[in-house]
Design a protein around this motif. Structure first.
Motif, PDB file in Angstrom:
ATOM      1  N   ARG A   1      14.200  42.992 -65.495  1.00 29.44           N
ATOM      2  CA  ARG A   1      14.473  41.563 -65.710  1.00 29.44           C
ATOM      3  C   ARG A   1      15.104  41.324 -67.086  1.00 29.44           C
ATOM      4  NH1 ARG A   1       9.512  39.547 -65.081  1.00 29.44           N
ATOM      5  NH2 ARG A   1       9.767  39.097 -62.861  1.00 29.44           N
ATOM      6  N   GLN A   2      14.587  42.006 -68.117  1.00 27.16           N
ATOM      7  CA  GLN A   2      15.121  41.813 -69.469  1.00 27.16           C
ATOM      8  C   GLN A   2      16.501  42.443 -69.630  1.00 27.16           C
ATOM      9  OE1 GLN A   2      12.425  42.146 -72.873  1.00 27.16           O
ATOM     10  NE2 GLN A   2      10.700  42.332 -71.450  1.00 27.16           N
ATOM     11  N   ILE A   3      16.718  43.566 -68.969  1.00 24.82           N
ATOM     12  CA  ILE A   3      18.047  44.197 -69.011  1.00 24.82           C
ATOM     13  C   ILE A   3      19.091  43.251 -68.440  1.00 24.82           C
ATOM     14  CG2 ILE A   3      19.458  46.046 -68.020  1.00 24.82           C
ATOM     15  CD1 ILE A   3      16.965  47.865 -68.185  1.00 24.82           C
ATOM     16  N   ARG A   4      18.754  42.625 -67.321  1.00 29.41           N
ATOM     17  CA  ARG A   4      19.690  41.697 -66.680  1.00 29.41           C
ATOM     18  C   ARG A   4      19.880  40.432 -67.512  1.00 29.41           C
ATOM     19  NH1 ARG A   4      17.577  42.137 -60.355  1.00 29.41           N
ATOM     20  NH2 ARG A   4      18.469  44.201 -59.921  1.00 29.41           N
ATOM     21  N   ALA A   5      18.777  39.930 -68.081  1.00 28.42           N
ATOM     22  CA  ALA A   5      18.854  38.692 -68.867  1.00 28.42           C
ATOM     23  C   ALA A   5      19.733  38.860 -70.109  1.00 28.42           C
ATOM     24  CB  ALA A   5      17.449  38.246 -69.267  1.00 28.42           C
ATOM     25  N   LYS A   6      19.752  40.072 -70.661  1.00 26.62           N
ATOM     26  CA  LYS A   6      20.532  40.335 -71.871  1.00 26.62           C
ATOM     27  C   LYS A   6      21.914  40.893 -71.546  1.00 26.62           C
ATOM     28  CE  LYS A   6      16.368  40.796 -74.631  1.00 26.62           C
ATOM     29  NZ  LYS A   6      15.473  41.624 -75.450  1.00 26.62           N
ATOM     30  N   ASP A   7      22.247  40.832 -70.254  1.00 25.22           N
ATOM     31  CA  ASP A   7      23.587  41.223 -69.791  1.00 25.22           C
ATOM     32  C   ASP A   7      23.927  42.668 -70.172  1.00 25.22           C
ATOM     33  OD1 ASP A   7      25.797  40.593 -68.278  1.00 25.22           O
ATOM     34  OD2 ASP A   7      26.994  39.987 -70.011  1.00 25.22           O
ATOM     35  N   LEU A   8      22.915  43.528 -70.110  1.00 32.00           N
ATOM     36  CA  LEU A   8      23.128  44.952 -70.345  1.00 32.00           C
ATOM     37  C   LEU A   8      23.297  45.664 -69.008  1.00 32.00           C
ATOM     38  CD1 LEU A   8      20.357  45.443 -73.048  1.00 32.00           C
ATOM     39  CD2 LEU A   8      22.831  45.489 -73.447  1.00 32.00           C
ATOM     40  N   SER A   9      23.887  46.815 -69.031  1.00 35.57           N
ATOM     41  CA  SER A   9      24.148  47.569 -67.808  1.00 35.57           C
ATOM     42  C   SER A   9      23.105  48.673 -67.639  1.00 35.57           C
ATOM     43  CB  SER A   9      25.552  48.186 -67.863  1.00 35.57           C
ATOM     44  OG  SER A   9      25.759  49.029 -66.735  1.00 35.57           O
ATOM     45  N   MET A  10      22.330  48.578 -66.564  1.00 35.08           N
ATOM     46  CA  MET A  10      21.343  49.616 -66.276  1.00 35.08           C
ATOM     47  C   MET A  10      22.068  50.869 -65.785  1.00 35.08           C
ATOM     48  SD  MET A  10      17.872  49.388 -63.938  1.00 35.08           S
ATOM     49  CE  MET A  10      18.727  48.978 -62.403  1.00 35.08           C
ATOM     50  N   GLY A  11      21.752  51.979 -66.406  1.00 34.31           N
ATOM     51  CA  GLY A  11      22.437  53.224 -66.065  1.00 34.31           C
ATOM     52  C   GLY A  11      23.557  53.566 -67.024  1.00 34.31           C
ATOM     53  N   GLU A  12      23.923  52.576 -67.839  1.00 31.90           N
ATOM     54  CA  GLU A  12      24.950  52.798 -68.865  1.00 31.90           C
ATOM     55  C   GLU A  12      24.371  52.473 -70.250  1.00 31.90           C
ATOM     56  OE1 GLU A  12      27.823  54.221 -68.616  1.00 31.90           O
ATOM     57  OE2 GLU A  12      27.663  54.477 -66.441  1.00 31.90           O
ATOM     58  N   ASP A  13      24.108  51.189 -70.493  1.00 33.89           N
ATOM     59  CA  ASP A  13      23.525  50.797 -71.781  1.00 33.89           C
ATOM     60  C   ASP A  13      22.067  51.256 -71.881  1.00 33.89           C
ATOM     61  OD1 ASP A  13      25.883  49.371 -72.525  1.00 33.89           O
ATOM     62  OD2 ASP A  13      25.230  47.722 -71.237  1.00 33.89           O
ATOM     63  N   ILE A  14      21.311  50.964 -70.855  1.00 35.50           N
ATOM     64  CA  ILE A  14      19.887  51.286 -70.811  1.00 35.50           C
ATOM     65  C   ILE A  14      19.606  52.145 -69.579  1.00 35.50           C
ATOM     66  CG2 ILE A  14      17.522  50.395 -70.686  1.00 35.50           C
ATOM     67  CD1 ILE A  14      18.820  49.582 -73.257  1.00 35.50           C
ATOM     68  N   GLY A  15      18.916  53.249 -69.778  1.00 38.06           N
ATOM     69  CA  GLY A  15      18.516  54.089 -68.653  1.00 38.06           C
ATOM     70  C   GLY A  15      17.110  53.732 -68.187  1.00 38.06           C
ATOM     71  N   VAL A  16      16.879  53.847 -66.884  1.00 35.89           N
ATOM     72  CA  VAL A  16      15.564  53.531 -66.319  1.00 35.89           C
ATOM     73  C   VAL A  16      15.143  54.632 -65.351  1.00 35.89           C
ATOM     74  CG1 VAL A  16      14.182  51.908 -64.967  1.00 35.89           C
ATOM     75  CG2 VAL A  16      15.946  51.045 -66.532  1.00 35.89           C
ATOM     76  N   ILE A  17      13.967  55.198 -65.608  1.00 40.21           N
ATOM     77  CA  ILE A  17      13.350  56.178 -64.708  1.00 40.21           C
ATOM     78  C   ILE A  17      11.948  55.666 -64.386  1.00 40.21           C
ATOM     79  CG2 ILE A  17      12.544  58.562 -64.440  1.00 40.21           C
ATOM     80  CD1 ILE A  17      14.639  59.382 -66.541  1.00 40.21           C
ATOM     81  N   SER A  18      11.579  55.724 -63.127  1.00 40.51           N
ATOM     82  CA  SER A  18      10.258  55.234 -62.736  1.00 40.51           C
ATOM     83  C   SER A  18       9.413  56.384 -62.189  1.00 40.51           C
ATOM     84  CB  SER A  18      10.382  54.134 -61.683  1.00 40.51           C
ATOM     85  OG  SER A  18       9.118  53.575 -61.394  1.00 40.51           O
ATOM     86  N   TYR A  19       8.112  56.294 -62.431  1.00 35.82           N
ATOM     87  CA  TYR A  19       7.161  57.314 -61.985  1.00 35.82           C
ATOM     88  C   TYR A  19       6.630  56.908 -60.616  1.00 35.82           C
ATOM     89  CZ  TYR A  19       3.643  60.973 -62.840  1.00 35.82           C
ATOM     90  OH  TYR A  19       2.882  62.114 -62.791  1.00 35.82           O
ATOM     91  N   ASN A  20       6.751  57.792 -59.651  1.00 35.88           N
ATOM     92  CA  ASN A  20       6.283  57.619 -58.266  1.00 35.88           C
ATOM     93  C   ASN A  20       7.299  56.856 -57.404  1.00 35.88           C
ATOM     94  OD1 ASN A  20       3.897  59.040 -58.616  1.00 35.88           O
ATOM     95  ND2 ASN A  20       2.716  57.220 -59.145  1.00 35.88           N
ATOM     96  N   GLU A  21       7.710  57.493 -56.351  1.00 36.48           N
ATOM     97  CA  GLU A  21       8.709  56.951 -55.438  1.00 36.48           C
ATOM     98  C   GLU A  21       8.115  55.879 -54.522  1.00 36.48           C
ATOM     99  OE1 GLU A  21      11.609  56.377 -54.784  1.00 36.48           O
ATOM    100  OE2 GLU A  21      12.531  57.619 -53.223  1.00 36.48           O
TER     101      GLU A  21
ATOM    102  N   ILE B   1      14.485  62.552 -58.523  1.00 35.11           N
ATOM    103  CA  ILE B   1      15.423  61.988 -57.548  1.00 35.11           C
ATOM    104  C   ILE B   1      16.404  61.109 -58.321  1.00 35.11           C
ATOM    105  CG2 ILE B   1      15.665  60.581 -55.468  1.00 35.11           C
ATOM    106  CD1 ILE B   1      12.739  61.256 -54.815  1.00 35.11           C
ATOM    107  N   GLU B   2      17.619  61.600 -58.418  1.00 38.72           N
ATOM    108  CA  GLU B   2      18.637  60.938 -59.250  1.00 38.72           C
ATOM    109  C   GLU B   2      19.323  59.807 -58.494  1.00 38.72           C
ATOM    110  OE1 GLU B   2      20.949  63.169 -62.363  1.00 38.72           O
ATOM    111  OE2 GLU B   2      22.486  62.911 -60.805  1.00 38.72           O
ATOM    112  N   ARG B   3      19.378  58.642 -59.160  1.00 39.32           N
ATOM    113  CA  ARG B   3      20.095  57.492 -58.629  1.00 39.32           C
ATOM    114  C   ARG B   3      20.907  56.858 -59.753  1.00 39.32           C
ATOM    115  NH1 ARG B   3      14.721  56.351 -55.760  1.00 39.32           N
ATOM    116  NH2 ARG B   3      14.948  57.504 -53.798  1.00 39.32           N
ATOM    117  N   ASN B   4      21.304  55.608 -59.597  1.00 40.71           N
ATOM    118  CA  ASN B   4      22.272  55.024 -60.534  1.00 40.71           C
ATOM    119  C   ASN B   4      21.670  54.381 -61.776  1.00 40.71           C
ATOM    120  OD1 ASN B   4      24.427  55.726 -58.853  1.00 40.71           O
ATOM    121  ND2 ASN B   4      24.190  53.859 -57.638  1.00 40.71           N
ATOM    122  N   SER B   5      20.349  54.499 -61.976  1.00 42.63           N
ATOM    123  CA  SER B   5      19.753  53.792 -63.110  1.00 42.63           C
ATOM    124  C   SER B   5      19.736  54.649 -64.386  1.00 42.63           C
ATOM    125  CB  SER B   5      18.312  53.357 -62.771  1.00 42.63           C
ATOM    126  OG  SER B   5      17.499  54.482 -62.516  1.00 42.63           O
ATOM    127  N   VAL B   6      20.264  55.889 -64.323  1.00 45.82           N
ATOM    128  CA  VAL B   6      20.451  56.698 -65.542  1.00 45.82           C
ATOM    129  C   VAL B   6      21.844  57.281 -65.545  1.00 45.82           C
ATOM    130  CG1 VAL B   6      18.016  57.271 -65.923  1.00 45.82           C
ATOM    131  CG2 VAL B   6      19.417  58.747 -64.483  1.00 45.82           C
TER     132      VAL B   6
END
Length: 349
Positions: A282-302, A344-349
């Protein structure tokens, strides 16, 4: 009650509906031979009075049993057990530390793999040592297998794998009937089954697998809830630090994702709890940053939602864990197996 060995036990603290507990208890007693085929069982009114339950609850249980052809009603005489192919061949006590999406994935996979060959009763102890011991104390000797996930919290709400009282209780279970799931093996001697995660090695190896993507970031932040009602193993933090030190990453460990985070470009976050993931995105989107480019996100547990949102995850295979446990029950195997853990690699990093 009609039979000397037939007794219906209702757990008032269980989340399983009372009518379902009646059904399970009667099925169990038939499977164990405590109720013979063709034996008369109490009337709805008799059982209602004996268990101090409403007549509607008992009636619903009997209706369910009749639909499954486990009992039949004879006009003017009462209810009798009936020969059926639905009676479980193997009865399983399944004890889970919390009702999370991940733990339910293990449970559902276990039940699906076991199929009609078994009957499973689920109990949830919320990482509470007293409740854990209470459930086991009440159910020792009544099941063919005991499938247990050992995760507890101490007086400071930190994670512990076991306590002396827990080990003493587990030791009372015949080892040929014991299967430990999810957590690493506590100090229990004997020939028992185990499908476990190695929390330190798993996160280290998974991050190493994603190194090519992760190394484009300058700093890694692990969001690890230090104190929680259902705490997470501290070994996750140890494995994270081992990776960062070995590959010379700047790193930080936070308790949570705070409101108005100081988000900086080229940081990558690893979140464990869902609420932290939601707050971060939510904060990444609010600050108009790009997830996977500006900020990377990895989550624990699928989870299916993370797959849908394109979130990179590091996760054990919960479905495989449940399937492996069911295989041990069906084949009466006593193996100690480390469960599959993957990046499991996706577009958030």
């Amino acid at each position: 009650m009609t039979s000397q060995t037939f007794e219906i036990n209702i757990d008032p603290n269980s989340r399983v509906p009372k009518y379902k507990q009646i059904v399970d208890s009667i099925v169990y007693d038939i499977a164990q031979g405590n109720l013979k085929i063709g034996e008369k069982i109490p009337s709805i009114n008799e059982l209602s009075e004996h268990l101090l339950l409403s007549r509607d609850t008992v009636e619903k249980a009997y209706k369910n049993l009749k639909e499954k052809k486990i009992i039949v009603s004879v006009k003017g005489k009462g209810y009798y057990t009936s020969k059926t192919d639905l009676i479980a061949k193997t009865n399983v006590f399944f004890l889970v530390n919390k009702p999370s999406t991940y733990k339910m994935m293990i449970y559902n996979s276990f039940v699906d793999t076991l199929g009609i060959n078994g009957h499973v009763n689920l109990y949830i102890y919320h990482c509470d040592e007293t409740l854990f011991n209470k459930y086991l104390e009440r159910n020792l000797g009544y099941y063919d297998f005991y499938v247990i996930m050992p995760h507890f919290r101490d007086e400071n709400s930190n994670h512990v794998s076991h306590t002396p009282a827990v080990l003493e209780m587990i030791d009372r279970i015949p080892k040929q009937k014991l299967i430990l799931l999810d957590n690493t093996k506590p100090d229990i001697k004997g020939d028992y089954g185990s499908i476990y995660q190695d929390f330190m090695e798993d996160i280290y190896s998974a991050l190493k697998e994603g190194l090519d993507r992760i190394k484009k970031y300058d700093k890694i932040i692990l969001v690890y809830p230090n104190k929680s009602v259902n705490p997470y193993p501290k070994r996750i933090v140890h494995g994270f630090k081992k990776f960062c030190v070995e590959y010379r990453f700047d790193f930080e460990v936070l308790d949570e994702i705070y409101d108005d985070m100081e988000l900086q470009s080229k940081d990558v976050y690893i979140t464990i709890q869902e609420r932290d993931l939601v707050n971060l995105v939510r904060q990444i989107r609010a600050k108009d940053l790009s997830m996977g480019e500006d900020i990377g996100v990895i989550s624990y547990n699928e989870t299916p939602l993370k797959e849908l949102l394109g979130i990179t995850v590091i996760s054990t295979d919960f479905k495989a864990m449940g399937e492996s446990a069911a295989y041990m029950v069906l084949k009466n195997k006593k193996e100690k197996v480390k469960n599959v853990f993957k990046y499991i690699e996706r577009n958030s990093v």
